[in-house]
Design a protein around this motif. Structure first.
Motif, short mmCIF file in Angstrom:
data_model
loop_
_atom_site.label_atom_id
_atom_site.label_comp_id
_atom_site.label_asym_id
_atom_site.label_seq_id
_atom_site.Cartn_x
_atom_site.Cartn_y
_atom_site.Cartn_z
N ARG A 141 0.84 -1.21 0.00
CA ARG A 141 0.00 0.00 0.00
C ARG A 141 0.87 1.26 0.00
N ALA A 142 1.94 1.23 0.80
CA ALA A 142 2.82 2.40 0.88
C ALA A 142 3.49 2.67 -0.47
N VAL A 143 3.95 1.61 -1.14
CA VAL A 143 4.58 1.80 -2.45
C VAL A 143 3.59 2.34 -3.46
N GLU A 144 2.38 1.82 -3.44
CA GLU A 144 1.36 2.31 -4.37
C GLU A 144 1.08 3.80 -4.15
N GLN A 145 1.05 4.22 -2.89
CA GLN A 145 0.83 5.62 -2.59
C GLN A 145 2.00 6.49 -3.03
N ILE A 146 3.21 6.03 -2.76
CA ILE A 146 4.41 6.78 -3.16
C ILE A 146 4.46 6.96 -4.67
N CYS A 147 4.07 5.91 -5.37
CA CYS A 147 4.13 5.94 -6.84
C CYS A 147 2.83 6.45 -7.46
N ARG A 148 1.91 6.92 -6.62
CA ARG A 148 0.65 7.52 -7.08
C ARG A 148 -0.13 6.60 -8.00
N GLY A 149 -0.10 5.33 -7.66
CA GLY A 149 -0.89 4.36 -8.40
C GLY A 149 -0.28 3.92 -9.72
N HIS A 150 0.94 4.38 -10.04
CA HIS A 150 1.54 4.04 -11.33
C HIS A 150 2.39 2.78 -11.27
N VAL A 151 2.07 1.88 -10.35
CA VAL A 151 2.71 0.58 -10.27
C VAL A 151 1.63 -0.47 -10.05
N THR A 152 1.95 -1.71 -10.38
CA THR A 152 1.09 -2.83 -10.06
C THR A 152 1.68 -3.54 -8.85
N THR A 153 0.88 -3.81 -7.85
CA THR A 153 1.36 -4.51 -6.66
C THR A 153 0.69 -5.87 -6.57
N ARG A 154 1.47 -6.86 -6.12
CA ARG A 154 0.95 -8.22 -5.98
C ARG A 154 1.52 -8.85 -4.73
N LEU A 155 0.72 -9.68 -4.09
CA LEU A 155 1.20 -10.45 -2.97
C LEU A 155 2.21 -11.47 -3.48
N ALA A 156 3.34 -11.57 -2.81
CA ALA A 156 4.41 -12.45 -3.27
C ALA A 156 4.09 -13.90 -2.93
N THR A 157 3.60 -14.62 -3.91
CA THR A 157 3.36 -16.06 -3.79
C THR A 157 4.11 -16.75 -4.92
N GLU A 158 4.27 -18.04 -4.79
CA GLU A 158 4.98 -18.79 -5.83
C GLU A 158 4.25 -18.70 -7.16
N SER A 159 2.93 -18.73 -7.12
CA SER A 159 2.18 -18.65 -8.37
C SER A 159 2.30 -17.26 -9.00
N ALA A 160 2.34 -16.22 -8.16
CA ALA A 160 2.51 -14.86 -8.69
C ALA A 160 3.87 -14.71 -9.35
N LEU A 161 4.91 -15.25 -8.72
CA LEU A 161 6.25 -15.20 -9.32
C LEU A 161 6.27 -15.96 -10.65
N ALA A 162 5.67 -17.13 -10.66
CA ALA A 162 5.64 -17.92 -11.89
C ALA A 162 4.91 -17.19 -13.01
N HIS A 163 3.97 -16.32 -12.64
CA HIS A 163 3.21 -15.59 -13.65
C HIS A 163 3.99 -14.40 -14.21
N VAL A 164 4.69 -13.66 -13.35
CA VAL A 164 5.30 -12.40 -13.81
C VAL A 164 6.70 -12.58 -14.40
N LEU A 165 7.45 -13.60 -13.96
CA LEU A 165 8.84 -13.71 -14.39
C LEU A 165 9.01 -13.91 -15.90
N PRO A 166 8.19 -14.75 -16.56
CA PRO A 166 8.40 -14.94 -18.00
C PRO A 166 8.19 -13.67 -18.83
N PHE A 167 7.48 -12.69 -18.30
CA PHE A 167 7.22 -11.45 -19.05
C PHE A 167 8.21 -10.33 -18.70
N ALA A 168 9.04 -10.55 -17.71
CA ALA A 168 9.90 -9.48 -17.20
C ALA A 168 11.12 -9.26 -18.09
N ASP A 169 11.43 -7.99 -18.34
CA ASP A 169 12.70 -7.64 -18.96
C ASP A 169 13.77 -7.42 -17.90
#
Length: 363
Positions: free
Chosen positions: A206-234
């Motif tokens: 929540r704090a990061v989202e506020q600092i960045c004024r909503g211009h970031v996506t935040t996700r709870l760090a779970t193994e499934s979330a990592l498996a989802h985001v890593l293949p798309f990351a540069d």
């Protein structure tokens, strides 16, 4: 008290514990300060600038270790200097005792020395005041570092970090929403970069989202979330640390293998063992290597890239603690300041905290 400031010994380490201004504060408080010749050169501080404020210049490690009752280092004592450590001497620095070889801790204990880890000095509210500015610097360096590593000549994908008309930005994933991750997210989002931040602490997200004024996506760090985001990351930035312990291995080698060819991993947690399984320490002179086709950057002392800024910031944070310890001694200062007490690993050769006691038992 006699205070000594040795040269740093880690590869490509250019920071110094105190600037001439900080040394002057100690001198006018009645303390004697010895600075090893060349200790401030990497940050742009000459021996003459230290002499001008009342410091004594020491020429060589033998003299500097013999002079100081309090050693204000950057990276502790090199192994070849351990025989010079004296009973009752206080070794202060970014010691990272959780990943320090046991033989080094054994040698310090056998010498009857005390240790103060800057990164472990922690107030009751959880803030680590000496580590904080280094984390801020590390986080704020991330956008320019990632941009450079993505460039074709650096071995990256040849992707521009920021967007241009008709072409989207790179995709950045940040593991950890602490000081490093939060500062990094602010920088990336300010550049218009698609940024995803993962953490297990919803308040931090929540704090990061506020600092960045909503211009970031935040996700709870779970193994499934990592498996989802890593293949798309540069770019993936590992910024997860644990007080008094090794960083957890959040990203396995199998996960790294799912990433894009020539994408980038920056493991900021490498100074505490790293949070990416395929990470190993590198240096500013030779900062990257390929593993599973992914470009890895794992320099433990990232703030040393801007050594002068880092030295000023470290001086500002460390000086109040140095003044208190110099005037009261480490043991009395720890009795009056819980933050200092939390930073002590050894006191006169004896374990001061349970994690150091366990380390000695298993060494």
């Amino acid at each position: 008290m006699d205070i000594a400031i040795p040269q740093a010994h880690a590869p490509d380490e250019h920071r110094v514990a105190l600037t001439p201004a900080g040394v002057h504060s100690l001198v006018i408080a009645g303390h004697t300060v010895f600075v090893e010749s060349g200790a401030g050169a990497g940050a742009g501080f000459t021996d003459a600038s230290y002499s001008a404020v009342g410091a004594h210049i020491a020429y060589g490690p033998e003299e500097i270790y013999a002079r100081g009752d309090l050693l204000l280092t950057i990276d502790g004592v090199p192994e070849n200097a351990l025989p010079m450590v004296r009973p009752g001497q206080v070794v202060a620095g970014f010691l990272h005792l959780a990943v320090t070889p046991r033989r080094v801790i054994d040698a310090l204990a056998a010498a009857g020395a005390s240790t103060l880890s800057y990164e472990a000095i922690r107030r009751n509210d959880g803030i680590a005041p000496v580590l904080l500015p280094m984390s801020e610097i590390g986080g704020r360096l991330m956008p320019q570092l990632a941009a450079h590593l993505l460039e074709t000549p650096s071995g990256g994908r040849g992707t521009l970090l920021a967007p241009i008309p008709g072409v989207p930005s790179a995709e950045v994933v940040i593991l950890g929403a602490g000081r490093v991750g939060g500062n990094a997210a602010y920088g990336f989002s300010s550049w218009g970069v698609q940024t995803t931040v993962l953490d297990q602490d919803m308040d931090r997200l929540r704090a990061v989202e506020q600092i960045c004024r909503g211009h970031v996506t935040t996700r709870l760090a779970t193994e499934s979330a990592l498996a989802h985001v890593l293949p798309f990351a540069d770019v993936v930035i590992g910024a997860v640390k644990v007080p008094h312990g090794r960083a957890p291995k959040l990203v396995s080698a199998a996960m790294v293998a799912t990433m894009k060819p020539r994408s980038v991993i920056i493991d900021v947690a490498i100074d505490e063992g790293g949070c990416i399984e395929t990470s190993r320490p590198t240096t500013h002179s030779n900062p990257t290597y390929l593993a599973s086709g992914v470009l890895h950057y794992a320099v433990p002392n990232i703030p040393s890239a801007v050594a002068r800024t880092a030295a000023h910031a470290l001086n500002n944070a460390l000086l109040p603690f140095a003044l208190r310890i110099a005037s009261q001694g480490l043991e009395r200062a720890a009795q009056q300041d819980d933050a200092i007490a939390r930073g002590i690993g050894l006191l006169n050769g004896q374990p001061y905290t349970s994690h150091i006691e366990q380390a000695l038992e298993h060494s």
